[in-house]
Design a protein around this motif. Structure first.
Motif, PDB file in Angstrom:
ATOM      1  N   ALA A 143       0.961  -1.412  -0.020  1.00  0.00           N
ATOM      2  CA  ALA A 143      -0.111   0.018  -0.097  1.00  0.00           C
ATOM      3  C   ALA A 143       0.902   1.339  -0.078  1.00  0.00           C
ATOM      4  CB  ALA A 143      -0.885   0.004   1.128  1.00  0.00           C
ATOM      5  N   ALA A 144       2.034   1.133   0.755  1.00  0.00           N
ATOM      6  CA  ALA A 144       3.055   2.324   0.807  1.00  0.00           C
ATOM      7  C   ALA A 144       3.486   2.497  -0.504  1.00  0.00           C
ATOM      8  CB  ALA A 144       3.968   2.219   2.021  1.00  0.00           C
ATOM      9  N   MET A 145       3.933   1.533  -1.069  1.00  0.00           N
ATOM     10  CA  MET A 145       4.766   1.280  -2.320  1.00  0.00           C
ATOM     11  C   MET A 145       3.666   2.156  -3.325  1.00  0.00           C
ATOM     12  SD  MET A 145       4.842  -0.318  -5.422  1.00  0.00           S
ATOM     13  CE  MET A 145       4.222  -1.959  -5.281  1.00  0.00           C
ATOM     14  N   LEU A 146       2.439   1.769  -3.336  1.00  0.00           N
ATOM     15  CA  LEU A 146       1.484   2.201  -4.189  1.00  0.00           C
ATOM     16  C   LEU A 146       1.061   3.598  -4.076  1.00  0.00           C
ATOM     17  CD1 LEU A 146      -0.832  -1.085  -4.632  1.00  0.00           C
ATOM     18  CD2 LEU A 146       0.943  -0.089  -6.390  1.00  0.00           C
ATOM     19  N   GLY A 147       1.451   4.066  -2.847  1.00  0.00           N
ATOM     20  CA  GLY A 147       1.035   5.541  -2.437  1.00  0.00           C
ATOM     21  C   GLY A 147      -0.504   5.452  -2.150  1.00  0.00           C
ATOM     22  N   VAL A 148      -1.011   4.789  -1.689  1.00  0.00           N
ATOM     23  CA  VAL A 148      -2.525   4.527  -1.129  1.00  0.00           C
ATOM     24  C   VAL A 148      -2.508   4.338   0.263  1.00  0.00           C
ATOM     25  CG1 VAL A 148      -3.496   4.146  -3.344  1.00  0.00           C
ATOM     26  CG2 VAL A 148      -2.743   2.176  -1.866  1.00  0.00           C
ATOM     27  N   PRO A 149      -3.627   5.012   1.003  1.00  0.00           N
ATOM     28  CA  PRO A 149      -3.589   4.962   2.624  1.00  0.00           C
ATOM     29  C   PRO A 149      -3.827   3.404   3.108  1.00  0.00           C
ATOM     30  CG  PRO A 149      -5.520   5.875   1.796  1.00  0.00           C
ATOM     31  CD  PRO A 149      -4.858   5.804   0.672  1.00  0.00           C
ATOM     32  N   PHE A 150      -4.417   2.453   2.178  1.00  0.00           N
ATOM     33  CA  PHE A 150      -4.491   1.113   2.727  1.00  0.00           C
ATOM     34  C   PHE A 150      -4.900   0.178   1.527  1.00  0.00           C
ATOM     35  CE2 PHE A 150      -8.490   3.183   2.999  1.00  0.00           C
ATOM     36  CZ  PHE A 150      -9.682   2.297   2.304  1.00  0.00           C
ATOM     37  N   LEU A 151      -4.934  -0.957   1.800  1.00  0.00           N
ATOM     38  CA  LEU A 151      -5.321  -1.962   0.697  1.00  0.00           C
ATOM     39  C   LEU A 151      -6.206  -2.861   1.482  1.00  0.00           C
ATOM     40  CD1 LEU A 151      -2.185  -3.400  -1.101  1.00  0.00           C
ATOM     41  CD2 LEU A 151      -3.764  -1.804  -2.054  1.00  0.00           C
ATOM     42  N   ILE A 152      -7.145  -3.502   0.820  1.00  0.00           N
ATOM     43  CA  ILE A 152      -8.018  -4.419   1.285  1.00  0.00           C
ATOM     44  C   ILE A 152      -7.851  -5.914   0.843  1.00  0.00           C
ATOM     45  CG2 ILE A 152      -9.995  -2.663   1.270  1.00  0.00           C
ATOM     46  CD1 ILE A 152     -10.845  -4.144  -1.101  1.00  0.00           C
ATOM     47  N   GLY A 153      -8.249  -7.127   1.814  1.00  0.00           N
ATOM     48  CA  GLY A 153      -7.993  -8.304   1.715  1.00  0.00           C
ATOM     49  C   GLY A 153      -8.893  -9.172   2.270  1.00  0.00           C
ATOM     50  N   ARG A 154      -8.774 -10.251   2.412  1.00  0.00           N
ATOM     51  CA  ARG A 154      -9.871 -11.230   3.060  1.00  0.00           C
ATOM     52  C   ARG A 154      -9.069 -12.099   3.934  1.00  0.00           C
ATOM     53  NH1 ARG A 154     -13.821 -13.249  -2.015  1.00  0.00           N
ATOM     54  NH2 ARG A 154     -15.651 -11.745  -1.560  1.00  0.00           N
ATOM     55  N   GLN A 155      -7.723 -11.992   4.020  1.00  0.00           N
ATOM     56  CA  GLN A 155      -6.980 -12.652   4.957  1.00  0.00           C
ATOM     57  C   GLN A 155      -7.195 -11.918   6.123  1.00  0.00           C
ATOM     58  OE1 GLN A 155      -5.682 -10.680   2.521  1.00  0.00           O
ATOM     59  NE2 GLN A 155      -3.728 -10.043   3.037  1.00  0.00           N
ATOM     60  N   SER A 156      -7.272 -13.011   7.123  1.00  0.00           N
ATOM     61  CA  SER A 156      -7.687 -12.555   8.697  1.00  0.00           C
ATOM     62  C   SER A 156      -9.165 -12.507   8.830  1.00  0.00           C
ATOM     63  CB  SER A 156      -7.023 -11.169   8.960  1.00  0.00           C
ATOM     64  OG  SER A 156      -5.684 -11.239   8.948  1.00  0.00           O
ATOM     65  N   LEU A 157     -10.103 -12.270   7.901  1.00  0.00           N
ATOM     66  CA  LEU A 157     -11.283 -12.284   8.232  1.00  0.00           C
ATOM     67  C   LEU A 157     -11.748 -13.711   8.910  1.00  0.00           C
ATOM     68  CD1 LEU A 157     -12.961 -10.663   4.889  1.00  0.00           C
ATOM     69  CD2 LEU A 157     -12.734  -9.540   7.240  1.00  0.00           C
ATOM     70  N   GLY A 158     -12.489 -13.372  10.054  1.00  0.00           N
ATOM     71  CA  GLY A 158     -12.547 -14.553  10.968  1.00  0.00           C
ATOM     72  C   GLY A 158     -11.999 -15.106  11.633  1.00  0.00           C
ATOM     73  N   ALA A 159     -10.795 -14.557  11.669  1.00  0.00           N
ATOM     74  CA  ALA A 159      -9.594 -14.932  12.458  1.00  0.00           C
ATOM     75  C   ALA A 159      -9.537 -13.973  13.897  1.00  0.00           C
ATOM     76  CB  ALA A 159      -8.429 -14.821  12.025  1.00  0.00           C
ATOM     77  N   ASP A 160      -9.578 -14.699  15.080  1.00  0.00           N
ATOM     78  CA  ASP A 160      -9.704 -13.745  16.195  1.00  0.00           C
ATOM     79  C   ASP A 160      -8.296 -12.849  16.410  1.00  0.00           C
ATOM     80  OD1 ASP A 160     -10.523 -13.381  18.928  1.00  0.00           O
ATOM     81  OD2 ASP A 160      -8.608 -14.222  19.803  1.00  0.00           O
ATOM     82  N   SER A 161      -7.268 -13.423  15.765  1.00  0.00           N
ATOM     83  CA  SER A 161      -6.184 -12.335  15.667  1.00  0.00           C
ATOM     84  C   SER A 161      -6.346 -10.574  14.957  1.00  0.00           C
ATOM     85  CB  SER A 161      -4.949 -12.762  14.823  1.00  0.00           C
ATOM     86  OG  SER A 161      -5.206 -12.898  13.624  1.00  0.00           O
ATOM     87  N   LEU A 162      -7.508 -10.827  14.327  1.00  0.00           N
ATOM     88  CA  LEU A 162      -7.898  -9.548  13.548  1.00  0.00           C
ATOM     89  C   LEU A 162      -8.431  -8.533  14.732  1.00  0.00           C
ATOM     90  CD1 LEU A 162      -8.293  -8.288  10.712  1.00  0.00           C
ATOM     91  CD2 LEU A 162     -10.842  -8.884  11.198  1.00  0.00           C
ATOM     92  N   LYS A 163      -8.865  -8.969  15.717  1.00  0.00           N
ATOM     93  CA  LYS A 163      -9.354  -8.010  16.782  1.00  0.00           C
ATOM     94  C   LYS A 163      -7.925  -7.324  17.588  1.00  0.00           C
ATOM     95  CE  LYS A 163     -10.333 -11.208  20.697  1.00  0.00           C
ATOM     96  NZ  LYS A 163     -11.281 -11.542  21.499  1.00  0.00           N
ATOM     97  N   TRP A 164      -6.722  -7.974  17.495  1.00  0.00           N
ATOM     98  CA  TRP A 164      -5.749  -7.343  18.157  1.00  0.00           C
ATOM     99  C   TRP A 164      -4.947  -6.610  17.249  1.00  0.00           C
ATOM    100  CZ3 TRP A 164      -6.803  -7.892  22.976  1.00  0.00           C
ATOM    101  CH2 TRP A 164      -7.419  -9.105  23.583  1.00  0.00           C
ATOM    102  N   SER A 165      -5.333  -6.399  16.097  1.00  0.00           N
ATOM    103  CA  SER A 165      -4.619  -5.872  15.007  1.00  0.00           C
ATOM    104  C   SER A 165      -5.157  -3.964  15.036  1.00  0.00           C
ATOM    105  CB  SER A 165      -4.791  -6.171  13.415  1.00  0.00           C
ATOM    106  OG  SER A 165      -6.272  -6.258  13.283  1.00  0.00           O
ATOM    107  N   ALA A 166      -4.649  -3.356  14.059  1.00  0.00           N
ATOM    108  CA  ALA A 166      -5.394  -1.939  13.777  1.00  0.00           C
ATOM    109  C   ALA A 166      -6.109  -2.096  12.918  1.00  0.00           C
ATOM    110  CB  ALA A 166      -4.296  -1.014  13.802  1.00  0.00           C
ATOM    111  N   SER A 167      -6.508  -3.022  12.289  1.00  0.00           N
ATOM    112  CA  SER A 167      -7.340  -3.215  11.008  1.00  0.00           C
ATOM    113  C   SER A 167      -8.836  -2.998  11.270  1.00  0.00           C
ATOM    114  CB  SER A 167      -7.415  -4.682  10.259  1.00  0.00           C
ATOM    115  OG  SER A 167      -7.097  -4.836   8.942  1.00  0.00           O
ATOM    116  N   LYS A 168      -9.650  -2.331   9.965  1.00  0.00           N
ATOM    117  CA  LYS A 168     -10.921  -2.293  10.051  1.00  0.00           C
ATOM    118  C   LYS A 168     -11.636  -3.484   8.996  1.00  0.00           C
ATOM    119  CE  LYS A 168     -10.210   2.797  11.059  1.00  0.00           C
ATOM    120  NZ  LYS A 168     -10.501   2.770  12.498  1.00  0.00           N
ATOM    121  N   VAL A 169     -12.803  -3.672   9.547  1.00  0.00           N
ATOM    122  CA  VAL A 169     -13.545  -4.421   8.536  1.00  0.00           C
ATOM    123  C   VAL A 169     -14.406  -3.408   7.833  1.00  0.00           C
ATOM    124  CG1 VAL A 169     -15.263  -6.516   8.224  1.00  0.00           C
ATOM    125  CG2 VAL A 169     -13.159  -6.709   9.891  1.00  0.00           C
ATOM    126  N   ILE A 170     -14.319  -3.507   6.654  1.00  0.00           N
ATOM    127  CA  ILE A 170     -15.288  -2.281   5.931  1.00  0.00           C
ATOM    128  C   ILE A 170     -16.003  -3.074   4.900  1.00  0.00           C
ATOM    129  CG2 ILE A 170     -13.608  -0.633   6.366  1.00  0.00           C
ATOM    130  CD1 ILE A 170     -12.871  -0.603   3.067  1.00  0.00           C
TER     131      ILE A 170
END
Length: 327
Positions: A143-170
């Protein structure tokens, strides 16, 4: 944009590409000789409180010489990207150089076992941690290389670790489906070890690249350590070899065997005996203190460290092992 949920983790860096551009637009693009000693490079570009990222993959192609220098110079309160981090993490934990870490893979040295000292340091409460995955941190570099503030993906969805990240589900504005966000990561400094570089910073490496090409373009400053310096004509004659271009790079340091005791593809195999020495010494804090004093603090430079652990004879043996010449 609808936000369904978000992790509780702290965002250690600013993902705003416009803020990053304020730095990048001032970066020189001219061909300048960037060769310098590794000690000078660390003094000039690594400062207390900086956020750093390390190239390589696990124990493969890590910039060990630069990491030793960071510990020897007692750099402190660094932020760290724990992306595929094994012996590199172990070294920086030995010096207690960082106090916050975006973690994906840390502490473990793969099949070799767990770093007792690194685990103790992370569990001590001295380090703030935020959880990601290796893919998640790779997406953040991209994302940084592309010059955009974020990328989206499906990895981590449904995983408990997501809540310990700084990710948002949009909610996707096109499909109305759920995606996790991976905010851009612009390290203050990236350190990447390569096979060959020229004096301007053009660099090439062999073996697995992981995210190093993206990382070099995402970081505000880049230190390249290399096995050997080559003439610029090598890159001009074969431009496809340029995996990291000169305009990303701030310092070039020639450090033969600079990834030891890690594996450097098509150069030398890992020193499994010495890595085991690290893991064994860590089990006794008093012995580990002596071990670090011997191998880092009492060494004036990386060559002295190599000499204390077998010198040229050991390095040549590891080179033969990489090419299976002793089979």
């Amino acid at each position: 944009m609808r936000v369904f949920s978000e992790g509780c983790g702290e965002l250690f860096t600013n993902p705003d590409p416009d803020a990053a551009r304020e730095h990048f637009k001032k970066k020189k693009r001219s061909l300048e000789d960037k060769r310098m000693d590794i000690g000078e490079a660390i003094d000039r570009f690594v400062h207390d409180n900086d956020y750093i990222a390390i190239g390589g993959f696990g124990g493969v192609r890590i910039p060990t010489a630069a990491l030793h220098e960071i510990v020897r110079k007692k750099k402190k309160k660094l932020g760290l990207s724990g992306h595929t981090a094994t012996h590199d993490f172990q070294i920086l934990a030995a010096g207690e150089c960082f106090d916050r870490c975006d973690i994906a893979y840390i502490i473990g040295l793969e099949a070799r076992g767990i770093s007792a000292n690194a685990r103790k340091y992370v569990e001590s409460g001295k380090v703030k941690t935020v959880e990601w995955t290796n893919a998640g941190l790779a997406w953040r570099y991209k994302a940084a290389m592309l010059g955009v503030p974020f990328l989206i993906g499906r990895q981590s969805l449904g995983a408990d670790s997501l809540k310990w990240s700084a990710s948002k589900v949009i909610e996707c504005p096109y499909t109305q489906k759920k995606y996790a966000t991976f905010p851009a990561l612009y390290p203050d400094i990236a350190i990447i070890h390569v096979n060959e570089a020229d004096k301007y910073g053009n660099a090439t490496f062999r073996g697995v690249s992981i995210s190093d090409e993206d990382l070099a373009r995402a970081a505000k400053h880049v230190i390249i350590t290399c096995e050997r310096l080559v003439d610029t004509e090598v890159f001009r004659n074969d431009p496809h070899l340029t995996m990291i271009p000169y305009f990303c790079v701030d310092a070039v340091c020639e450090v033969p065997f600079g990834s030891y005791p890690g594996n450097m593809p098509f150069e030398y195999f890992s020193d499994e005996f010495h890595i085991k020495e690290w893991l064994t010494a860590e089990k006794d804090p008093a012995e580990f203190k002596k071990f670090i004093e011997k191998n880092i603090f009492s060494c004036r430079n990386f060559n002295e460290y190599l000499e204390k652990n077998g010198g040229l004879e050991k390095c040549q043996m590891l080179r033969r092992k990489e090419f299976m010449l002793d089979e």
